[in-house]
Design a protein around this motif. Structure first.
Motif, PDB file in Angstrom:
ATOM      1  N   ASP A   5       0.766  -1.135   0.029  1.00 10.02           N
ATOM      2  CA  ASP A   5       0.069   0.074   0.013  1.00 10.02           C
ATOM      3  C   ASP A   5       0.761   1.262   0.048  1.00 10.02           C
ATOM      4  N   GLY A   6       1.806   1.301   0.705  1.00 12.99           N
ATOM      5  CA  GLY A   6       2.630   2.568   0.811  1.00 12.99           C
ATOM      6  C   GLY A   6       3.666   2.691  -0.065  1.00 12.99           C
ATOM      7  N   HIS A   7       3.967   1.699  -1.136  1.00 11.88           N
ATOM      8  CA  HIS A   7       4.581   1.736  -2.288  1.00 11.88           C
ATOM      9  C   HIS A   7       4.376   2.881  -3.377  1.00 11.88           C
ATOM     10  N   ASP A   8       5.488   3.492  -3.999  1.00  9.32           N
ATOM     11  CA  ASP A   8       5.243   4.307  -5.172  1.00  9.32           C
ATOM     12  C   ASP A   8       4.408   3.784  -6.107  1.00  9.32           C
ATOM     13  N   PHE A   9       4.663   2.882  -6.416  1.00  5.51           N
ATOM     14  CA  PHE A   9       3.983   2.065  -8.007  1.00  5.51           C
ATOM     15  C   PHE A   9       2.616   1.485  -7.314  1.00  5.51           C
ATOM     16  N   HIS A  10       2.185   1.577  -6.041  1.00  4.01           N
ATOM     17  CA  HIS A  10       1.046   0.662  -5.727  1.00  4.01           C
ATOM     18  C   HIS A  10      -0.304   1.300  -6.523  1.00  4.01           C
ATOM     19  N   LEU A  11      -1.173   0.597  -6.877  1.00  2.00           N
ATOM     20  CA  LEU A  11      -2.386   1.223  -7.351  1.00  2.00           C
ATOM     21  C   LEU A  11      -3.735   0.597  -6.866  1.00  2.00           C
ATOM     22  N   ASP A  12      -4.523   1.350  -7.001  1.00  2.00           N
ATOM     23  CA  ASP A  12      -5.817   0.674  -6.352  1.00  2.00           C
ATOM     24  C   ASP A  12      -6.612  -0.410  -7.129  1.00  2.00           C
ATOM     25  N   ALA A  13      -6.774  -1.621  -6.722  1.00  2.00           N
ATOM     26  CA  ALA A  13      -7.207  -2.539  -7.662  1.00  2.00           C
ATOM     27  C   ALA A  13      -8.538  -2.112  -8.275  1.00  2.00           C
ATOM     28  N   ASN A  14      -9.539  -1.243  -7.936  1.00  2.02           N
ATOM     29  CA  ASN A  14     -10.549  -0.888  -8.704  1.00  2.02           C
ATOM     30  C   ASN A  14     -10.171   0.160  -9.775  1.00  2.02           C
ATOM     31  N   VAL A  15      -9.203   1.098  -9.672  1.00  5.30           N
ATOM     32  CA  VAL A  15      -8.517   1.705 -10.756  1.00  5.30           C
ATOM     33  C   VAL A  15      -8.101   0.578 -11.901  1.00  5.30           C
ATOM     34  N   ALA A  16      -7.377  -0.073 -11.156  1.00  6.84           N
ATOM     35  CA  ALA A  16      -6.488  -1.236 -12.280  1.00  6.84           C
ATOM     36  C   ALA A  16      -7.771  -1.938 -13.016  1.00  6.84           C
ATOM     37  N   ILE A  55      -9.605   0.170 -26.131  1.00  6.71           N
ATOM     38  CA  ILE A  55      -8.882   0.978 -27.085  1.00  6.71           C
ATOM     39  C   ILE A  55      -7.974  -0.019 -27.883  1.00  6.71           C
ATOM     40  N   GLN A  56      -7.566  -0.967 -27.424  1.00  6.36           N
ATOM     41  CA  GLN A  56      -6.749  -2.144 -28.250  1.00  6.36           C
ATOM     42  C   GLN A  56      -7.695  -2.556 -29.384  1.00  6.36           C
ATOM     43  N   ALA A  57      -8.972  -2.670 -28.984  1.00  2.00           N
ATOM     44  CA  ALA A  57      -9.820  -3.698 -29.994  1.00  2.00           C
ATOM     45  C   ALA A  57     -10.597  -2.628 -30.943  1.00  2.00           C
ATOM     46  N   ASN A  58     -10.598  -1.581 -30.621  1.00  2.98           N
ATOM     47  CA  ASN A  58     -11.738  -0.779 -31.452  1.00  2.98           C
ATOM     48  C   ASN A  58     -10.778   0.442 -32.149  1.00  2.98           C
ATOM     49  N   SER A  59      -9.299   0.642 -31.898  1.00  4.23           N
ATOM     50  CA  SER A  59      -8.717   1.758 -32.541  1.00  4.23           C
ATOM     51  C   SER A  59      -7.240   1.232 -33.003  1.00  4.23           C
ATOM     52  N   ARG A  60      -6.703   2.258 -33.738  1.00  6.32           N
ATOM     53  CA  ARG A  60      -5.418   1.941 -34.185  1.00  6.32           C
ATOM     54  C   ARG A  60      -4.389   2.675 -33.099  1.00  6.32           C
ATOM     55  N   LEU A  61      -4.821   3.008 -32.152  1.00  6.19           N
ATOM     56  CA  LEU A  61      -3.796   3.864 -31.259  1.00  6.19           C
ATOM     57  C   LEU A  61      -2.624   2.820 -30.993  1.00  6.19           C
ATOM     58  N   ASP A  62      -1.432   3.216 -30.923  1.00  2.91           N
ATOM     59  CA  ASP A  62      -0.445   2.482 -30.077  1.00  2.91           C
ATOM     60  C   ASP A  62      -0.563   2.150 -28.654  1.00  2.91           C
ATOM     61  N   ALA A  63       0.035   1.287 -28.155  1.00  2.00           N
ATOM     62  CA  ALA A  63       0.016   0.976 -26.649  1.00  2.00           C
ATOM     63  C   ALA A  63       0.393   1.997 -25.922  1.00  2.00           C
ATOM     64  N   PRO A  64       0.013   2.510 -24.866  1.00  2.00           N
ATOM     65  CA  PRO A  64       0.162   3.691 -24.165  1.00  2.00           C
ATOM     66  C   PRO A  64       1.439   3.767 -23.277  1.00  2.00           C
ATOM     67  N   ARG A  65       2.104   4.544 -22.647  1.00  2.00           N
ATOM     68  CA  ARG A  65       3.017   4.578 -21.546  1.00  2.00           C
ATOM     69  C   ARG A  65       2.170   4.667 -20.339  1.00  2.00           C
ATOM     70  N   VAL A  66       2.686   4.447 -19.236  1.00  2.00           N
ATOM     71  CA  VAL A  66       1.917   4.490 -17.809  1.00  2.00           C
ATOM     72  C   VAL A  66       2.561   5.266 -16.960  1.00  2.00           C
ATOM     73  N   ILE A  67       1.671   6.145 -16.406  1.00  4.08           N
ATOM     74  CA  ILE A  67       2.257   6.957 -15.218  1.00  4.08           C
ATOM     75  C   ILE A  67       1.195   6.751 -13.970  1.00  4.08           C
ATOM     76  N   ASN A  68       1.962   6.237 -12.992  1.00  3.91           N
ATOM     77  CA  ASN A  68       1.063   6.191 -11.710  1.00  3.91           C
ATOM     78  C   ASN A  68       1.071   7.340 -10.872  1.00  3.91           C
ATOM     79  N   GLU A  69       0.019   7.965 -10.570  1.00  5.32           N
ATOM     80  CA  GLU A  69      -0.166   9.178  -9.883  1.00  5.32           C
ATOM     81  C   GLU A  69      -0.695   8.772  -8.431  1.00  5.32           C
ATOM     82  N   GLU A  70       0.204   8.685  -7.457  1.00  5.20           N
ATOM     83  CA  GLU A  70      -0.227   8.780  -5.930  1.00  5.20           C
ATOM     84  C   GLU A  70      -1.015   7.368  -5.705  1.00  5.20           C
ATOM     85  N   GLY A  71      -0.981   6.266  -6.542  1.00  3.59           N
ATOM     86  CA  GLY A  71      -1.991   5.244  -6.261  1.00  3.59           C
ATOM     87  C   GLY A  71      -3.204   5.328  -6.597  1.00  3.59           C
TER      88      GLY A  71
END
Length: 178
Positions: A76-87, A97-113
């Motif tokens: 829980d206190g880790h910088d990269f922790h992410l809430d399961a519902n958000v995940a 996005i993957q199934a319905n568009s031609r967008l590339d895979a995104p980069r990921v930023i975790n903002e305070e979990g």
């Protein structure tokens, strides 16, 4: 055949180039961009539909999806922790996005979990799809300028995928997006 001959043998060959590396690579997969000179006609099949994703493109989306769920397993206190519902919400949107568009895979930023951002860069603009428990928002900014805009994409707790793809400027892969 030498490496140079292979690279120059086909004008339509696709070369993959590393974009970024993270000091915490276990939490962030390598991000790659496609560097090719194909035009839109090369992406179309003979019947006029957009071709399915390559194995590599699919792999990149899978890596992002795995990363999202790895973050839920961090303490829980880790910088990269992410809430399961958000995940779960992020994984659902990533799949759409993957199934319905031609967008590339995104980069990921975790903002305070409690918020995860999927990011893309296109035409000098940075696009951030901000996902949390309550809302999904698209932020667009132009680096080096004051230009910044934000658009909420959640209505009554739901995200309309066609609205999301339109806001991202995505080329839609099928006409069945709702």
């Amino acid at each position: 055949m030498t490496e140079q001959e292979r690279n120059s043998s086909s004008a339509n060959s696709v070369r993959l180039m590393p974009v970024s590396y993270s000091s915490a690579q276990v939490f962030q997969p390598r991000t790659w961009i496609m560097n090719d000179n194909r035009d839109a006609a090369d992406l179309m099949s003979v019947n006029g539909t957009i071709r399915p994703r390559s194995n590599w493109e699919t792999h990149l989306f899978d890596q992002v999806n795995q990363l999202v769920f790895q973050m839920t397993r961090m303490p829980d206190g880790h910088d990269f922790h992410l809430d399961a519902n958000v995940a779960r919400r992020a994984a659902d949107l990533l799949g759409a996005i993957q199934a319905n568009s031609r967008l590339d895979a995104p980069r990921v930023i975790n903002e305070e979990g409690d918020t995860i951002l999927f990011t893309w860069e296109e035409f000098g603009l940075k696009k951030y799809l901000c996902i949390d428990n309550e809302e999904v928002e698209l932020r667009i900014r132009k680096p080096g300028t004051q230009f910044s805009t934000s658009e909420p994409l959640t209505h009554d707790g739901h995200v309309d995928i066609s609205v999301l793809l339109n806001a991202l400027g995505a080329e839609v892969r099928s006409g069945s997006v709702r």
